[in-house]
Design a protein around this motif. Structure first.
Motif, PDB file in Angstrom:
ATOM      1  N   ARG A 170       0.842  -1.202   0.000  1.00 26.51           N
ATOM      2  CA  ARG A 170       0.000   0.000   0.000  1.00 26.51           C
ATOM      3  C   ARG A 170       0.875   1.249   0.000  1.00 26.51           C
ATOM      4  O   ARG A 170       1.824   1.361   0.754  1.00 26.51           O
ATOM      5  CB  ARG A 170      -0.921  -0.008   1.228  1.00 26.51           C
ATOM      6  CG  ARG A 170      -1.784   1.238   1.360  1.00 26.51           C
ATOM      7  CD  ARG A 170      -2.810   1.106   2.486  1.00 26.51           C
ATOM      8  NE  ARG A 170      -2.269   0.893   3.797  1.00 26.51           N
ATOM      9  CZ  ARG A 170      -1.942   1.868   4.654  1.00 26.51           C
ATOM     10  NH1 ARG A 170      -2.088   3.140   4.325  1.00 26.51           N
ATOM     11  NH2 ARG A 170      -1.476   1.572   5.852  1.00 26.51           N
ATOM     12  N   ILE A 171       0.534   2.204  -0.851  1.00 26.15           N
ATOM     13  CA  ILE A 171       1.256   3.481  -0.919  1.00 26.15           C
ATOM     14  C   ILE A 171       0.846   4.329   0.273  1.00 26.15           C
ATOM     15  O   ILE A 171      -0.344   4.552   0.514  1.00 26.15           O
ATOM     16  CB  ILE A 171       0.954   4.233  -2.237  1.00 26.15           C
ATOM     17  CG1 ILE A 171       1.317   3.382  -3.456  1.00 26.15           C
ATOM     18  CG2 ILE A 171       1.662   5.590  -2.260  1.00 26.15           C
ATOM     19  CD1 ILE A 171       2.771   3.041  -3.585  1.00 26.15           C
ATOM     20  N   VAL A 172       1.849   4.809   1.033  1.00 21.46           N
ATOM     21  CA  VAL A 172       1.563   5.644   2.197  1.00 21.46           C
ATOM     22  C   VAL A 172       2.079   7.072   2.034  1.00 21.46           C
ATOM     23  O   VAL A 172       1.741   7.944   2.840  1.00 21.46           O
ATOM     24  CB  VAL A 172       2.130   5.031   3.496  1.00 21.46           C
ATOM     25  CG1 VAL A 172       1.440   3.699   3.800  1.00 21.46           C
ATOM     26  CG2 VAL A 172       3.643   4.865   3.422  1.00 21.46           C
ATOM     27  N   ASP A 173       2.889   7.305   1.005  1.00 20.88           N
ATOM     28  CA  ASP A 173       3.439   8.649   0.802  1.00 20.88           C
ATOM     29  C   ASP A 173       3.740   8.845  -0.678  1.00 20.88           C
ATOM     30  O   ASP A 173       4.654   8.231  -1.225  1.00 20.88           O
ATOM     31  CB  ASP A 173       4.712   8.822   1.636  1.00 20.88           C
ATOM     32  CG  ASP A 173       5.234  10.248   1.640  1.00 20.88           C
ATOM     33  OD1 ASP A 173       4.807  11.063   0.803  1.00 20.88           O
ATOM     34  OD2 ASP A 173       6.097  10.534   2.496  1.00 20.88           O
ATOM     35  N   ARG A 174       2.953   9.711  -1.307  1.00 21.89           N
ATOM     36  CA  ARG A 174       3.119   9.967  -2.740  1.00 21.89           C
ATOM     37  C   ARG A 174       4.050  11.151  -3.018  1.00 21.89           C
ATOM     38  O   ARG A 174       4.262  11.510  -4.166  1.00 21.89           O
ATOM     39  CB  ARG A 174       1.760  10.210  -3.386  1.00 21.89           C
ATOM     40  CG  ARG A 174       0.883   8.974  -3.349  1.00 21.89           C
ATOM     41  CD  ARG A 174      -0.370   9.118  -4.192  1.00 21.89           C
ATOM     42  NE  ARG A 174      -1.193   7.934  -4.076  1.00 21.89           N
ATOM     43  CZ  ARG A 174      -0.992   6.805  -4.744  1.00 21.89           C
ATOM     44  NH1 ARG A 174       0.007   6.705  -5.575  1.00 21.89           N
ATOM     45  NH2 ARG A 174      -1.800   5.772  -4.577  1.00 21.89           N
ATOM     46  N   SER A 175       4.626  11.739  -1.984  1.00 28.27           N
ATOM     47  CA  SER A 175       5.499  12.898  -2.206  1.00 28.27           C
ATOM     48  C   SER A 175       6.895  12.497  -2.681  1.00 28.27           C
ATOM     49  O   SER A 175       7.708  13.360  -2.968  1.00 28.27           O
ATOM     50  CB  SER A 175       5.596  13.744  -0.928  1.00 28.27           C
ATOM     51  OG  SER A 175       6.261  13.030   0.092  1.00 28.27           O
ATOM     52  N   TRP A 176       7.184  11.215  -2.756  1.00 31.09           N
ATOM     53  CA  TRP A 176       8.472  10.717  -3.226  1.00 31.09           C
ATOM     54  C   TRP A 176       8.303  10.055  -4.584  1.00 31.09           C
ATOM     55  O   TRP A 176       7.217   9.624  -4.949  1.00 31.09           O
ATOM     56  CB  TRP A 176       9.036   9.694  -2.234  1.00 31.09           C
ATOM     57  CG  TRP A 176       9.348  10.282  -0.902  1.00 31.09           C
ATOM     58  CD1 TRP A 176       8.490  10.387   0.167  1.00 31.09           C
ATOM     59  CD2 TRP A 176      10.573  10.873  -0.496  1.00 31.09           C
ATOM     60  NE1 TRP A 176       9.126  10.992   1.210  1.00 31.09           N
ATOM     61  CE2 TRP A 176      10.408  11.299   0.842  1.00 31.09           C
ATOM     62  CE3 TRP A 176      11.801  11.068  -1.119  1.00 31.09           C
ATOM     63  CZ2 TRP A 176      11.426  11.910   1.557  1.00 31.09           C
ATOM     64  CZ3 TRP A 176      12.814  11.667  -0.401  1.00 31.09           C
ATOM     65  CH2 TRP A 176      12.623  12.095   0.919  1.00 31.09           C
ATOM     66  N   ASP A 177       9.391   9.960  -5.321  1.00 38.31           N
ATOM     67  CA  ASP A 177       9.382   9.261  -6.606  1.00 38.31           C
ATOM     68  C   ASP A 177      10.472   8.196  -6.570  1.00 38.31           C
ATOM     69  O   ASP A 177      11.659   8.538  -6.575  1.00 38.31           O
ATOM     70  CB  ASP A 177       9.648  10.249  -7.749  1.00 38.31           C
ATOM     71  CG  ASP A 177       9.520   9.592  -9.118  1.00 38.31           C
ATOM     72  OD1 ASP A 177       8.910   8.500  -9.204  1.00 38.31           O
ATOM     73  OD2 ASP A 177      10.035  10.176 -10.087  1.00 38.31           O
ATOM     74  N   PRO A 178      10.127   6.934  -6.471  1.00 36.50           N
ATOM     75  CA  PRO A 178       8.765   6.393  -6.526  1.00 36.50           C
ATOM     76  C   PRO A 178       8.030   6.597  -5.200  1.00 36.50           C
ATOM     77  O   PRO A 178       8.669   6.821  -4.169  1.00 36.50           O
ATOM     78  CB  PRO A 178       8.989   4.910  -6.797  1.00 36.50           C
ATOM     79  CG  PRO A 178      10.320   4.600  -6.181  1.00 36.50           C
ATOM     80  CD  PRO A 178      11.138   5.853  -6.357  1.00 36.50           C
ATOM     81  N   PRO A 179       6.709   6.506  -5.221  1.00 35.40           N
ATOM     82  CA  PRO A 179       5.931   6.637  -3.994  1.00 35.40           C
ATOM     83  C   PRO A 179       6.360   5.584  -2.961  1.00 35.40           C
ATOM     84  O   PRO A 179       6.805   4.492  -3.319  1.00 35.40           O
ATOM     85  CB  PRO A 179       4.489   6.395  -4.456  1.00 35.40           C
ATOM     86  CG  PRO A 179       4.498   6.726  -5.914  1.00 35.40           C
ATOM     87  CD  PRO A 179       5.867   6.302  -6.396  1.00 35.40           C
ATOM     88  N   VAL A 180       6.199   5.923  -1.708  1.00 34.77           N
ATOM     89  CA  VAL A 180       6.647   5.061  -0.616  1.00 34.77           C
ATOM     90  C   VAL A 180       5.538   4.092  -0.227  1.00 34.77           C
ATOM     91  O   VAL A 180       4.418   4.499   0.073  1.00 34.77           O
ATOM     92  CB  VAL A 180       7.057   5.917   0.601  1.00 34.77           C
ATOM     93  CG1 VAL A 180       7.471   5.039   1.774  1.00 34.77           C
ATOM     94  CG2 VAL A 180       8.166   6.884   0.220  1.00 34.77           C
ATOM     95  N   THR A 181       5.892   2.814  -0.200  1.00 33.96           N
ATOM     96  CA  THR A 181       4.949   1.788   0.249  1.00 33.96           C
ATOM     97  C   THR A 181       5.026   1.653   1.769  1.00 33.96           C
ATOM     98  O   THR A 181       5.983   2.111   2.409  1.00 33.96           O
ATOM     99  CB  THR A 181       5.268   0.421  -0.370  1.00 33.96           C
ATOM    100  OG1 THR A 181       6.550  -0.011   0.105  1.00 33.96           O
ATOM    101  CG2 THR A 181       5.232   0.469  -1.896  1.00 33.96           C
ATOM    102  N   LEU A 182       4.034   0.988   2.330  1.00 30.09           N
ATOM    103  CA  LEU A 182       4.037   0.733   3.765  1.00 30.09           C
ATOM    104  C   LEU A 182       5.271  -0.076   4.156  1.00 30.09           C
ATOM    105  O   LEU A 182       5.912   0.225   5.162  1.00 30.09           O
ATOM    106  CB  LEU A 182       2.749   0.003   4.173  1.00 30.09           C
ATOM    107  CG  LEU A 182       2.642  -0.381   5.649  1.00 30.09           C
ATOM    108  CD1 LEU A 182       2.748   0.850   6.554  1.00 30.09           C
ATOM    109  CD2 LEU A 182       1.339  -1.133   5.900  1.00 30.09           C
TER     110      LEU A 182
END
Length: 166
Positions: free
Chosen positions: A128-140
């Protein structure tokens, strides 16, 4: 061993290291800074706990223990209530002072919230993606490993400072 059990074990090791670094020290020892600079044990433990609290609360969709349980008021630090210590300068680091019992009690409260959260996770939860402010988005999964890694690094730094106490 399940992923949840592995995470519980890893966070349990963080708790052990936090207690080892702090237990039995005076407030002055906890505030000691090598050559009057660098991070004190108090700051390191407070910061790693604040980050764990912030990141677990965010991933779990909960309020941080810091605010929900009044830890900010108990610490009475001259910092903004949302401050986690990220990017602190020398002056800000010096402002974080606390007794051993307060540091470990706050860590234990965050640890319990963490264990309650990770203990209920399944492998299906981890992508599950928990943070979309990074590239790539951060998963749990990535967020949890990042917290464990950061916590262990800071707990190790606190143990190092403890070993250098005058």
């Amino acid at each position: 061993m399940t992923s949840a059990q592995l995470l519980i074990d890893a966070f349990g090791r963080v708790r052990e290291e936090v207690h080892h670094a702090v237990d039995g020290l005076t407030e002055d020892q906890l505030g000691y800074r090598i050559d009057g600079q660098g991070n004190s044990i108090a700051w390191l433990v407070w910061h790693l706990t604040r980050i764990q609290d912030d990141h677990i609360a965010g991933a779990a969709g909960l309020e941080q223990v810091w605010t929900a349980e009044g830890w900010g008021a108990r610490f009475g630090l001259p910092l903004d209530e949302t401050d986690t210590g990220y990017g602190h300068n020398d002056h800000q680091v010096s402002r974080v002072r606390a007794k051993a019992e307060l540091l470990t009690a706050y860590y234990d409260a965050v640890h319990q919230k963490t264990i309650d959260f990770v203990g209920a996770l399944t492998d299906d939860d981890l992508p599950r993606i928990v943070d979309r402010s990074w590239d790539p988005p951060v998963t749990l999964a990535v967020r949890l490993i990042s917290v464990i890694s950061d916590d262990l690094q800071h707990a190790g730094q606190a143990a190092f400072v403890r070993g250098l106490l005058p």
